[in-house]
Design an enzyme around this catalytic site. Structure first.
Site, PDB file in Angstrom:
ATOM      1  CB  CYS A 113       3.507   1.560   5.891  1.00 48.45           C
ATOM      2  SG  CYS A 113       5.112   1.327   5.318  1.00 48.45           S
ATOM      3  CG  ASN A 124       6.029   4.268   0.952  1.00 51.45           C
ATOM      4  OD1 ASN A 124       5.570   4.823   2.520  1.00 51.45           O
ATOM      5  ND2 ASN A 124       6.232   2.869   1.367  1.00 51.45           N
ATOM      6  CG  HIS A 184       0.850   2.378   3.620  1.00 47.37           C
ATOM      7  ND1 HIS A 184       1.769   3.585   3.624  1.00 47.37           N
ATOM      8  CD2 HIS A 184       1.970   2.157   3.216  1.00 47.37           C
ATOM      9  CE1 HIS A 184       2.694   3.218   3.605  1.00 47.37           C
ATOM     10  NE2 HIS A 184       2.797   2.190   2.383  1.00 47.37           N
TER      11      HIS A 184
END
EC number: 2.3.1.180
Length: 348
Positions: free
Chosen positions: A121, A304, A273
């Site tokens: 990520c 996500n 993030h």
């Protein structure tokens, strides 16, 4: 002794932003047909209401091409102006060639350098750091940096700890030459001692060995094997990751502000993030961000998307008018590795 000639140092900045959001929207009610959960539980734990999944015939390369083309168009450039393509992803299903090389070809950027970055990520912020250094050092004029994921291919729909989290999409920026500094110093690092907190369930070698074992068992007795589901699904230890992100990433974000010589009051938009709304809230509190700072919360509608989450959230903030042209944004990515990276950037 003859000196090696080097290019003059120059500044780098973002010139354009683009995004690809798959049209298919999956709400929590649909997720709860896969697992024993509820819309209320998912929203309380993560803030996620919906997520996007790409169609089966749409690839990481396809989404990357679309996002990058939009970023180039916003920057007023074409593929022939691109010297390098950096693609952050963990879900391109081929060991080789790199997805970036195929994207560069589709953009008409050949013979631009092209390579993939695998930093989970945090991959997009790693890509921005490398691109800025390429521009500052004179190695490249314009670099396309992409974060793209098709995590639906690696999501176990029966895993109650992850089935509601992951999603698909792509975001891109163009990093080019600026008259003044537009990408601050990157604060980054990793902790491989905690690598098992977020990982693939199987390696390709383990899958190959399992297939050979299955074939041998089937040869002996076809009834022996049939419902064993082996695939490199993503798995994570959610509580441990949550605690790590909440307590250790805010200091990294603060270090990026300090390195850039700016304070929280100077930031126009905060783009962390997009993993979990509760993590975002905790970071905002620890950083003591004033109410004037727009906080990206793309996770609510997009889920996500790993390396794609930051450029997707950045593009949305700009498109919605929440991130002013020429304003300052604080970016921070963190995840598998455990890897992290943060920097302050000036928006196109």
């Amino acid at each position: 002794m003859t000196a090696i000639k080097t290019a003059p140092t120059r500044e780098a900045r973002l010139l354009g932003v683009g995004a690809h959001r798959p049209p298919r929207v999956i709400d929590n009610e649909e997720v709860c047909t896969w697992i024993d959960s509820s819309d209320e539980w998912i929203q309380q734990r993560t803030g996620i209401r919906t997520r996007r999944w790409a169609a089966p015939d749409v690839s990481v390369v396809d989404m990357s091409e679309d996002a990058a083309a939009k970023a180039l168009a916003q920057a007023g450039l074409t593929g022939s102006d691109v010297d390098a393509v950096i693609l952050a992803t963990v879900s391109h299903p081929y060991q080789t060639p790199a997805a970036a090389a195929v994207v560069a070809h589709r953009l008409g950027a050949t013979p631009a350098a092209a390579f993939d970055v695998s930093a989970g990520c945090a991959g997009f912020c790693h890509g921005v750091a490398v691109a800025a250094d390429l521009v500052r050092g004179g190695t490249a004029r314009n670099v396309v940096v992409i974060g793209a994921e098709k995590l639906s291919d690696f999501t176990d729909q029966h895993d109650r700890s992850t089935a509601f989290l992951f999603a698909d999409g792509a975001g891109a920026v163009v990093v080019g030459i600026g008259e003044e500094a537009g990408v601050g110093p990157t604060v980054w690092g990793s902790d491989g001692g905690q690598a098992d907190l977020i990982r693939s369930k199987f390696s390709w070698l383990e899958l190959r060995s399992a297939q050979q074992t299955d074939a041998a068992l089937v040869a002996e007795d076809p009834a022996e094997v049939g419902d064993v589901d082996r695939w490199p699904f993503l798995e994570q230890q959610g509580q441990s990751v949550f605690r790590w992100a909440v307590w250790q990433m805010a200091p990294v974000a603060q270090a990026a502000l300090d390195a850039a010589g700016v304070g929280a009051q100077d930031i126009d938009v905060f783009v962390p993030h997009q993993a979990n709304a509760r993590i975002i809230d905790a970071m905002v509190k620890q950083l003591k961000l004033p109410e004037s700072v727009h906080v990206a919360r793309d996770v609510v509608d997009m889920g996500n998307t790993s390396a794609a989450s930051i450029p997707l959230a950045l593009e949305r903030a700009m498109a919605d008018g929440d991130a002013p042209s020429g304003g300052l944004a604080l970016l921070i990515g963190y995840g598998a590795g455990l890897s992290y990276a943060a920097q302050v950037v000036r928006l196109p």
